[in-house]
Design an enzyme around this catalytic site. Structure first.
Site, PDB file in Angstrom:
ATOM      1  CG  HIS A   1      -1.731   1.206   1.370  1.00  0.00           C
ATOM      2  ND1 HIS A   1      -1.347   2.274   2.138  1.00  0.00           N
ATOM      3  CD2 HIS A   1      -2.899   1.554   0.795  1.00  0.00           C
ATOM      4  CE1 HIS A   1      -2.262   3.215   2.038  1.00  0.00           C
ATOM      5  NE2 HIS A   1      -3.209   2.808   1.234  1.00  0.00           N
TER       6      HIS A   1
ATOM      7  CB  CYS B   1      -1.963  36.083 -14.594  1.00  0.00           C
ATOM      8  SG  CYS B   1      -2.981  37.485 -14.135  1.00  0.00           S
TER       9      CYS B   1
END
Ligand code: PEP
Ligand code: MG
Length: 875
Positions: free
Chosen positions: A454, A831
């Site tokens: 895992h 932006c």
């Protein structure tokens, strides 16, 4: 009547949305003749229906499931609950996009006392039969009925103690039989009814549990991180069991056709004899490398190698497979395009092009832009690394460099990281509950588990450094300490991990920045070849600008000038400017600031080598800059020849109830035009100076006015800018061009973009403010309630990170159309933070933006995402 269930023979790989990845691939493997234990898939639509029906499986779906059980019984020749030939199945989740370890699985379903006796007698292996049964009761109780695992583990420990053995495998058939009855008693005590004997009842319970697991907290976190919509739902695969735990001629394994850490073309994987799949993935027993399977099972191994080749050729990508060997015979349980590190992703994509399996465009489309992040982050400084001696070594499970303070629990990792500490999470092994802590850690170190444990799988997916399976560590989790190489380490001590070599170091090793070279460079060059949208950067300092240029930025899309005011003694001059009473005083203070600004801008123009540079004029509310401490207030008062009281009164007068909607942006220029005059002079003088040095560059500075909501507002400010700029250019005897444009960050500006475009020569979407003002959520405080929004499924993502295409996006789309309709040569960019988010970049491409602008480290991500958008729109 809708069709909710499909046999593996009825599906294929193209039906992923309906059958989930696992179901579609089981069908595809069946179609191409691979050895797949047969079964059926309940569709993702059935999952959605289950939620619509108030978390119930309706009669129609139940009816079809029952019908398909019969079909499956016919195909396999086995029957649920049968005394001669009982059918046992696995029940597994499988969403459209793979979500390893996030949802639930139930194995060995169909067992009851009668069936156990039958298979015990038939196989001549009662130990195996009872082991399956006790595993099933345990798994069913845990997954379906949510009785904690720990009660069963305690019973196992008691049994081992009673029998004086240390390993599960040392328990006999009789011991396991007794355990099974203890487990059932435990179940009855906790649930209040008998453990179900009827396989059909067991199956309905298991299917519901898988559907329910779609909504568990770890799946929800995973989906949010990986942009997987909640509405997709999961399919459920019911597959006839193949047994890897029936004895020493059985086993189970997980393998990759190429190395998921480096991308190298070689079979990689792990194998456990006499075990079930979950044992490998859970990392409870450390498995053997796949190559050793050849010695134990030469024929099955040979066949498996051929299957690997077939699957790679078929899917034209690296495969991650699960398989079982039952009595020496190979069965394929799963295949999928394997998760891989960013480094491996690049190598595999390039190799597939070189091997003639993929085109350049396909290779570009194969890379998840978000993964590039890991390559852009620091690696260990080579010299410091050479000088350091590792104190331990384990598996390099997920590459990268990590150093930080040791913590022992996922909760501590999260809490320490929230207060700004860099931490390394050290665990015996990780489990899905640890996901948030793993995300907060710089690196993960586990004592147990292999490359497919895992910890390893999840860390690779997240791009977090991980070293797994360090058996040399003597762990004492309860007392938060461990011993390695003769030294005791406690919570808060520092260590460093190298996720590529698996080395573990005492203390902190310095890191260095990554560079774009090799395969990374090749993929980026292809991305640049196919993208049509520009990529600029948000940079306020010369060093950020240089970094961004190295990473491929084609200009600056946003320089926040106010960020330049905090350094050194600049802030003093700036504060004098703010606390001026008269225009003259303010101009005198601005004169002090002008040379700093000009110098900074010159460096930005230099760094960008003639590429566009957009400089945004002063934006934030002024109170953000005023002195806070008595000492600073006194200093300012002395510098201006004012009393402390006067300064305090000015500071008080700057306070606003709603500063983000207050005296900021272009409003500052309307009240103090001299600020814009100074900033214009600084920009133009800097541009002229750099142009004079570089005849081969054409510098066209772009001056950007923030927070405009009205054409006349922009007209007013622009007039000041143009007058000042023209005077400067004329005085220099130059004919330099420049542009004046605006941010679109107020909804009104988007609505009236045609009017604004009469004045603006370019638009740049400030989606931080535009999101704030469109939703009416404060960008600074939304975090306080967003979690509740995720829990209530009102939002799946943070709209400040991932663009709200429906709402904010609609405004943007409208503004681009209105703006370009008014002024065809208008150029448009973005932006806000969204400029570096892949799905938002794709949206920007779709609405016809000319460029995106993002922080330097996200420039390669944006380049790749822009290319993918162009490629997918072309096809
Ligand atoms: C914006 O609002 O998106 C933006 C880029 O400006 P700032 O974040 O500086 O307000
Ligand atoms: Mg803004």
């Amino acid at each position: 009547m809708a069709k909710w269930v499909y046999l593996f023979t009825e599906g294929d790989a193209t039906m992923r949305n309906l059958l989930g990845g696992k179901g579609a691939n089981l069908a595809e493997m069946t179609n191409i003749g691979l050895p797949v234990p047969q079964g059926f898939t309940i569709t993702t639509e059935a999952c959605t229906q289950y939620y619509e029906d108030g978390r119930e499986i309706n009669d129609e779906i139940q009816g079809q499931i029952n019908e398909y059980i019969e079909k499956m019984e016919e195909i396999t020749g086995k029957k649920f609950g049968d005394k001669e030939n009982p059918l046992l199945v696995s029940v597994r989740s499988g969403a459209r996009a793979s979500m390893p370890g996030m949802m639930d699985t139930i194995l060995n379903l169909g067992l009851n006392e009668t069936v156990v006796e039958t298979i015990a007698a038939k196989s001549g292996n009662p130990r195996w039969a009872w082991d399956c049964y006790r595993r099933f009761i345990q798994m069913y109780s845990d997954v379906v009925m949510e009785v904690g695992k720990k009660y069963f583990e305690e019973l196992i420990d008691e049994m081992k103690a009673k029998k004086g053995v240390s390993q599960d495998v040392d328990l006999t058939a009789e011991d396991l039989k007794e355990l099974a009855s203890q487990f059932k008693a435990e179940y009855k005590e906790k649930i209040g009814e008998d453990f179900p004997d009827d396989p059909k009842k067991q199956l309905m319970g298991a299917i519901k549990a898988v559907f329910r697991s779609w909504d568990n907290p770890r799946a929800n976190v995973y989906r949010r991180d990986n942009d997987i919509p909640y509405s997709w739902g999961t399919a459920v695969n019911v597959q006839s069991m193949a047994f890897g735990n029936m004895g020493d001629d059985c086993g189970t394994g997980v393998a990759f056709t190429r190395d998921p850490a480096t991308g190298e073309k070689k079979l990689m994987g792990e194998f456990l004899t006499n075990a079930q799949g979950e044992d490998v993935v859970a990392g409870v027993r450390t498995p053997m490398p796949i190559a050793q399977m050849e010695e134990k099972f030469p024929e099955a191994f040979e066949q498996f190698k051929q299957v690997c080749q077939t699957l790679e050729d078929h899917y034209r990508d690296m495969q991650d497979m699960e398989f079982t060997v039952e009595n020496k015979k190979l069965y394929m349980l799963q295949t999928r395009n394997g998760k891989r590190t960013a480094q491996a992703a690049l190598k595999i994509a390039c190799d597939l092009v070189d091997e003639g399996m993929r085109t350049e465009e396909e290779a570009v489309a194969m890379i998840d832009p978000r993964n590039l992040d890991t390559l852009l982050h620091p690696q260990f400084d080579a010299a410091a690394l050479k000088a350091a001696t590792p104190m331990g070594k384990a598996l390099g499970a997920s590459p990268g460099a990590a150093c930080g303070k040791i913590v022992f629990t996922a909760e501590d990792a999260k809490a320490w990281a929230e207060r700004g500490e860099k931490v390394v999470l050290v665990r015996l092994e990780t489990s899905p509950e640890d996901i948030e802590g793993m995300k907060s850690a710089q690196g993960i170190l586990t004592v147990r588990g292999g490359m497919t444990s895992h910890a390893a799988v999840v860390a690779r997916g997240m791009g977090t450094c991980c070293v797994s399976g360090c058996g040399d560590i003597v762990m004492d989790e309860a007392n938060k300490k461990f011993t390695l190489a003769g030294k005791e380490f406690h919570e808060g001590d520092s260590i460093s991990l190298d996720g590529s070599t698996g080395n573990i170091y005492d203390g902190i090793i310095p890191t260095v920045d990554a560079t774009i070279a090799g395969e990374f460079g090749r993929i980026m060059a292809w991305a640049d070849k196919y993208r049509t949208m520009g990529v600029r950067t948000n940079a306020d300092t010369p060093s950020d600008a240089k970094k961004a240029r190295e990473l491929g930025a084609e200009g600056i899309g946003l320089c926040r000038t106010e960020h330049m005011f905090f350094e050194g003694n600049r802030i003093d001059a700036f504060r004098e400017m703010i606390c001026s009473d008269t225009v003259e005083e303010r101009e005198a203070a601005l004169d002090k600031i002008l040379p700093y600004q000009q110098g900074d801008f010159e460096q930005l123009f230099e760094a960008m080598e003639g590429n566009p540079v957009t400089i945004r004029f002063l934006d934030p509310p002024l109170h953000e800059f005023v002195p806070q401490t008595e000492e600073d207030i006194k200093k300012l008062a002395d510098a201006q020849g004012k009393s402390v009281e006067t300064i305090k009164a000015i500071i008080e007068s700057l306070k606003e109830f709603n500063p983000m909607m207050g005296h900021r942006g272009c409003r500052l220029t309307v009240t103090y035009p001299e600020i814009a005059v100074m900033q214009t002079k600084a920009v133009i003088r800097a541009a002229l100076a750099v142009q004079a040095k570089h005849a081969d560059w054409t510098i066209v500075p772009e001056i950007m006015i923030p927070l405009v909501g009205e054409e006349k507002e922009l007209k007013y400010v622009k007039k000041i800018v143009v007058k000042t700029a023209d005077e400067e250019i004329k005085a220099a005897g130059s004919d330099m061009k420049y542009e004046v444009g605006t941010m679109i960050e107020i909804p009104r500006a988007a609505l009236l973009a045609d009017e604004i475009a009469k004045e603006a020569e370019f638009f740049c979407f400030g989606t931080n403010d535009l999101t704030q003002m469109t939703f009416g959520f404060s960008r600074d405080d939304a975090g306080k309630f967003l979690d509740a929004y995720y829990d209530a499924k009102i939002f799946e993502n943070d709209p400040f990170a991932k663009l709200d295409q429906n709402g904010v996006g609609k405004l943007m789309d409208m503004a681009v159309k209105l703006g370009k309709g008014q002024r065809p040569e208008l150029h448009c960019g973005i932006c806000g933070e969204h400029g570096g988010d892949p799905s938002s970049v794709e949206f920007c491409h779709r609405i016809g933006l000319d460029y995106v602008s993002c922080s330097p480290f996200r420039v390669p991500i944006a380049r790749l995402a822009a290319a993918q958008a162009a490629i997918s729109m072309k096809h």
